[in-house]
Design a protein around this motif. Structure first.
Motif, short mmCIF file in Angstrom:
data_model
loop_
_atom_site.label_atom_id
_atom_site.label_comp_id
_atom_site.label_asym_id
_atom_site.label_seq_id
_atom_site.Cartn_x
_atom_site.Cartn_y
_atom_site.Cartn_z
N ALA A 50 8.63 2.13 4.09
CA ALA A 50 9.58 1.08 3.71
C ALA A 50 11.01 1.62 3.80
CB ALA A 50 9.29 0.59 2.30
N GLY A 51 11.80 1.00 4.66
CA GLY A 51 13.18 1.43 4.85
C GLY A 51 13.34 2.73 5.60
N ARG A 52 12.24 3.27 6.10
CA ARG A 52 12.28 4.55 6.82
C ARG A 52 11.40 4.50 8.07
NH1 ARG A 52 10.49 8.99 2.79
NH2 ARG A 52 11.67 10.34 4.16
N PRO A 53 11.64 3.56 8.98
CA PRO A 53 10.76 3.42 10.14
C PRO A 53 10.74 4.64 11.06
CG PRO A 53 12.74 2.12 10.42
CD PRO A 53 12.76 2.64 9.01
N PHE A 54 11.81 5.41 11.07
CA PHE A 54 11.86 6.58 11.96
C PHE A 54 10.89 7.68 11.50
CE2 PHE A 54 13.86 10.26 14.09
CZ PHE A 54 13.97 9.73 15.37
N LEU A 55 10.50 7.63 10.24
CA LEU A 55 9.58 8.63 9.69
C LEU A 55 8.28 8.65 10.49
CD1 LEU A 55 9.47 10.67 7.35
CD2 LEU A 55 8.35 8.91 5.99
N ARG A 56 7.76 7.49 10.83
CA ARG A 56 6.51 7.43 11.60
C ARG A 56 6.70 8.03 12.98
NH1 ARG A 56 1.48 8.56 11.68
NH2 ARG A 56 0.42 7.57 13.42
N SER A 104 0.83 -1.21 0.00
CA SER A 104 0.00 0.00 0.00
C SER A 104 0.87 1.26 0.00
CB SER A 104 -0.90 0.01 1.23
OG SER A 104 -0.15 0.30 2.40
N ALA A 105 0.22 2.38 -0.25
CA ALA A 105 0.94 3.66 -0.25
C ALA A 105 1.57 3.94 1.12
CB ALA A 105 0.00 4.78 -0.65
N ILE A 106 0.85 3.57 2.18
CA ILE A 106 1.37 3.79 3.54
C ILE A 106 2.59 2.88 3.77
CG2 ILE A 106 0.87 3.47 6.00
CD1 ILE A 106 -0.34 6.01 4.84
N GLU A 107 2.48 1.62 3.36
CA GLU A 107 3.63 0.72 3.52
C GLU A 107 4.82 1.23 2.71
OE1 GLU A 107 1.37 -3.54 4.27
OE2 GLU A 107 1.66 -2.84 2.22
N ASP A 108 4.54 1.73 1.50
CA ASP A 108 5.60 2.31 0.67
C ASP A 108 6.25 3.49 1.37
OD1 ASP A 108 5.23 0.52 -1.40
OD2 ASP A 108 4.07 1.90 -2.64
#
Length: 108
Positions: free
Chosen positions: A9-15, A2-6
């Motif tokens: 992806a590879g950027r867990p700190f973003l959340r 999904s767009a959210i998973e995209d």
């Protein structure tokens, strides 16, 4: 994917940056807050920093005290600018914009 998973992806700190912004403007839901508070000890251990999840995220960004107030000021300014343009800026949109503006591609 999904767009959210995209997005994460590879950027867990973003959340975590998004959650920090949501928390600062009073828009972080209780369930998410509880999950973040529960994971704070492990997060701190992995990043070699002891503190609340907010302090850990701020420290990773090299932000000092007062970041919450600074985020609120940016929220107020951006919400007003959007309103002047006839746009309603949601808290989630702001959090994503904030996180994107404060993370380099591939680093978050």
């Amino acid at each position: 994917m999904s767009a959210i998973e995209d997005r994460y992806a590879g950027r867990p700190f973003l959340r975590l940056l998004e959650c920090l912004a949501l928390d600062a403007i009073g828009a972080l839901d209780d369930e998410q807050r509880a999950a973040l508070e529960e994971m704070a000890p492990k997060l701190g251990e992995s990043l070699n920093f002891d503190g609340t999840w907010q302090q850990i995220v701020a420290a990773q960004m090299n932000w000092g005290e007062g970041i919450e107030e600074a985020i609120r000021e940016v929220w107020d300014r951006n919400r007003e600018t959007a309103k002047e343009q006839g746009i309603e800026l949601t808290t989630d949109e702001f959090a994503m914009l904030f996180a994107d503006a404060n993370s380099a591609e591939g680093e978050a």
